[in-house]
Design an enzyme around this catalytic site. Structure first.
Site, PDB file in Angstrom:
ATOM      1  N   ASN A   1      -7.015   8.729   6.203  1.00 31.34           N
ATOM      2  CA  ASN A   1      -6.600   8.335   5.284  1.00 31.34           C
ATOM      3  C   ASN A   1      -5.069   8.351   5.889  1.00 31.34           C
ATOM      4  O   ASN A   1      -4.924   8.555   6.480  1.00 31.34           O
ATOM      5  CB  ASN A   1      -6.481   9.076   3.992  1.00 31.34           C
ATOM      6  CG  ASN A   1      -8.179   8.826   3.386  1.00 31.34           C
ATOM      7  OD1 ASN A   1      -8.358   8.132   3.475  1.00 31.34           O
ATOM      8  ND2 ASN A   1      -8.259  10.220   2.319  1.00 31.34           N
TER       9      ASN A   1
ATOM     10  N   PRO B   1     -19.601   9.552  -4.958  1.00 29.92           N
ATOM     11  CA  PRO B   1     -20.424   9.653  -5.663  1.00 29.92           C
ATOM     12  C   PRO B   1     -21.322   7.962  -5.448  1.00 29.92           C
ATOM     13  O   PRO B   1     -22.360   7.818  -6.335  1.00 29.92           O
ATOM     14  CB  PRO B   1     -19.265   8.492  -6.553  1.00 29.92           C
ATOM     15  CG  PRO B   1     -17.988   8.052  -6.079  1.00 29.92           C
ATOM     16  CD  PRO B   1     -17.889   9.090  -4.639  1.00 29.92           C
TER      17      PRO B   1
ATOM     18  N   HIS C   1      -6.347   8.334  11.979  1.00 29.47           N
ATOM     19  CA  HIS C   1      -5.596   6.684  11.869  1.00 29.47           C
ATOM     20  C   HIS C   1      -4.408   6.132  11.320  1.00 29.47           C
ATOM     21  O   HIS C   1      -3.852   5.486  11.069  1.00 29.47           O
ATOM     22  CB  HIS C   1      -6.786   5.931  10.782  1.00 29.47           C
ATOM     23  CG  HIS C   1      -7.799   5.803  11.024  1.00 29.47           C
ATOM     24  ND1 HIS C   1      -9.007   5.541  10.091  1.00 29.47           N
ATOM     25  CD2 HIS C   1      -8.839   5.849  12.151  1.00 29.47           C
ATOM     26  CE1 HIS C   1     -10.374   5.913  10.730  1.00 29.47           C
ATOM     27  NE2 HIS C   1      -9.919   5.928  12.334  1.00 29.47           N
TER      28      HIS C   1
ATOM     29  N   ARG D   1       0.796  -1.412   0.000  1.00 31.23           N
ATOM     30  CA  ARG D   1       0.321  -0.103   0.069  1.00 31.23           C
ATOM     31  C   ARG D   1       0.321   1.084  -0.315  1.00 31.23           C
ATOM     32  O   ARG D   1       1.025   2.458  -0.720  1.00 31.23           O
ATOM     33  CB  ARG D   1      -0.986  -0.010   0.958  1.00 31.23           C
ATOM     34  CG  ARG D   1      -2.304  -1.336   0.957  1.00 31.23           C
ATOM     35  CD  ARG D   1      -2.599  -0.609   2.182  1.00 31.23           C
ATOM     36  NE  ARG D   1      -3.389   0.239   2.729  1.00 31.23           N
ATOM     37  CZ  ARG D   1      -3.931   0.599   3.977  1.00 31.23           C
ATOM     38  NH1 ARG D   1      -3.746  -0.114   4.703  1.00 31.23           N
ATOM     39  NH2 ARG D   1      -4.886   1.370   4.181  1.00 31.23           N
TER      40      ARG D   1
HETATM   41  N1  APR Z   1     -14.793  10.693  -4.620  1.00 29.11           N
HETATM   42  C1  APR Z   1     -15.784  10.317  -3.114  1.00 29.11           C
HETATM   43  N2  APR Z   1     -15.569   8.765  -2.725  1.00 29.11           N
HETATM   44  C2  APR Z   1     -15.573   8.019  -3.286  1.00 29.11           C
HETATM   45  C3  APR Z   1     -14.791   7.870  -4.892  1.00 29.11           C
HETATM   46  C4  APR Z   1     -14.657   9.469  -5.395  1.00 29.11           C
HETATM   47  N3  APR Z   1     -13.512   9.398  -5.989  1.00 29.11           N
HETATM   48  N4  APR Z   1     -14.802   7.196  -5.062  1.00 29.11           N
HETATM   49  C5  APR Z   1     -15.175   5.925  -3.517  1.00 29.11           C
HETATM   50  N5  APR Z   1     -15.663   6.765  -3.120  1.00 29.11           N
HETATM   51  C6  APR Z   1     -16.544   6.305  -1.590  1.00 29.11           C
HETATM   52  C7  APR Z   1     -16.986   5.179  -1.151  1.00 29.11           C
HETATM   53  O1  APR Z   1     -18.402   5.393  -2.333  1.00 29.11           O
HETATM   54  C8  APR Z   1     -16.639   4.979   0.230  1.00 29.11           C
HETATM   55  O2  APR Z   1     -18.372   5.080   0.550  1.00 29.11           O
HETATM   56  O3  APR Z   1     -14.887   6.628  -0.677  1.00 29.11           O
HETATM   57  C9  APR Z   1     -15.616   5.786   0.755  1.00 29.11           C
HETATM   58  C10 APR Z   1     -14.861   4.528   0.477  1.00 29.11           C
HETATM   59  O4  APR Z   1     -14.674   4.272   2.130  1.00 29.11           O
HETATM   60  P1  APR Z   1     -14.171   3.001   2.788  1.00 29.11           P
HETATM   61  O5  APR Z   1     -13.778   1.804   1.541  1.00 29.11           O
HETATM   62  O6  APR Z   1     -14.949   2.222   4.047  1.00 29.11           O
HETATM   63  O7  APR Z   1     -13.030   4.143   3.456  1.00 29.11           O
HETATM   64  P2  APR Z   1     -13.353   4.853   4.722  1.00 29.11           P
HETATM   65  O8  APR Z   1     -14.519   5.126   4.642  1.00 29.11           O
HETATM   66  O9  APR Z   1     -11.974   5.695   4.304  1.00 29.11           O
HETATM   67  O10 APR Z   1     -12.903   3.734   5.768  1.00 29.11           O
HETATM   68  C11 APR Z   1     -12.789   4.284   6.824  1.00 29.11           C
HETATM   69  O11 APR Z   1     -12.164   2.543   7.679  1.00 29.11           O
HETATM   70  O12 APR Z   1     -10.420   0.247   7.535  1.00 29.11           O
HETATM   71  C12 APR Z   1     -11.213   1.355   7.791  1.00 29.11           C
HETATM   72  O13 APR Z   1      -8.780   2.780   8.988  1.00 29.11           O
HETATM   73  C13 APR Z   1      -9.767   2.549   8.159  1.00 29.11           C
HETATM   74  O14 APR Z   1      -9.769   4.440   7.386  1.00 29.11           O
HETATM   75  C14 APR Z   1     -10.560   3.534   7.475  1.00 29.11           C
HETATM   76  C15 APR Z   1     -11.742   3.437   7.556  1.00 29.11           C
END
Ligand code: APR
Length: 250
Positions: A101, A221, A118, A69
């Site tokens: 992030n 999105p 995090h 990563r």
């Molecule tokens: N622009 C905006 N949002 C987007 C895009 C984009 N181009 N592409 C995807 N997404 C959205 C998805 O629809 C989803 O709702 O980003 C979100 C990502 O969600 P997760 O994968 O759950 O990531 P996150 O919310 O950051 O997770 C939170 O969970 O696993 C733990 O520590 C980890 O910090 C992380 C935390």
């Protein structure tokens, strides 16, 4: 609320807090955690890779995944959403960035004082004595999909070096969490960008902002339920953030 109304709120705001998740880095080529097609968790069992117990059980698998990563982050560049967020600092009296992030794309886009609730891929430390180690340059081509890498050992106590990220079941860094809470409760406009809102306590921040009377806007999105008092701008972060800045500040 349409983009131009949010743009109006942006023009009037005194303190804007931007809260980001993996989605803000998605358009830089960094997979998010839960998106069905690219979600890292789909390909790995989180319990295998993101807990202290798992790390001690299989350090080379876990370290290999984090190094993969980290290599992706090192290869990535900030996208238009990161740049638009950084540009906000030139237009609003006070801007705070709170991110879930573990990449450094906000910093590389020019944001200062980013609050990493995090942790970060760039702050490894000893799993036993917590001595901090600076970014370790990857010593092999990590561009393929994950591989086992034996973690380095601590020079002070010979403990395993672990990623400087918050694992499931661990407390968030106290200073970062307090600063994140203060930014949520002290702002008058809270932009939540690219997060699924599934992981607590991070997902509490928009609710804290709302409870203090802030305008809360979600940018994603994928449509998801928000309360009657919150706003939702559906679209990728690069498109929405560029439109928002153009509408608000020309
Ligand atoms: N622009 C905006 N949002 C987007 C895009 C984009 N181009 N592409 C995807 N997404 C959205 C998805 O629809 C989803 O709702 O980003 C979100 C990502 O969600 P997760 O994968 O759950 O990531 P996150 O919310 O950051 O997770 C939170 O969970 O696993 C733990 O520590 C980890 O910090 C992380 C935390």
């Amino acid at each position: 609320m349409p983009v131009n109304s949010v743009a109006e709120r942006l023009r009037q705001a005194n303190h804007v807090t931007v809260f980001t998740g993996a989605g803000v880095s998605a358009e830089s080529g960094i997979p998010t955690f839960r998106d069905a097609l690219t979600g890292l968790w789909e390909r790995f069992d989180p319990a295998q890779l993101a807990t202290a117990e798992a790390y001690r059980t299989d350090p080379s698998l876990c370290w290999g995944w984090y190094e993969w990563r980290r290599a992706k982050v090192l290869q990535a560049i900030p996208n238009a959403a990161h740049l638009a967020i950084a540009e906000l600092a030139n237009h609003v009296p006070k801007l705070t960035i709170v991110t879930q992030n573990v990449d450094d794309l906000h910093e590389r886009a020019g944001c200062e004082g980013v609050i990493h609730i995090h942790g970060s891929l760039h702050t490894p430390r000893c799993i036993d004595c917590a001595v901090a180690y600076g970014p370790i340059l990857p010593d092999q081509d990590l561009s393929h999909d994950g591989c086992r890498i034996e973690p380095l050992r601590c020079g002070a106590c010979n403990g395993l070096i672990r990623p400087g990220v918050v694992w499931f079941g661990e407390m968030l860094p106290e200073h970062a969490w307090s600063a994140g809470l203060a930014a949520a409760e002290g702002c008058d406009l809270f932009l939540s960008i690219g997060t699924s809102g599934m992981v607590f306590p991070a997902a509490e921040l928009p609710l804290r902002a709302l409870s203090k009377g802030s305008t809360v806007v979600h940018i994603n999105p994928s449509a998801f339920e928000v309360s009657a008092d919150e706003y939702f701008l559906q679209g990728p972060a690069t498109h929405i953030m560029q439109s928002l800045l153009t509408d608000a500040f020309g």
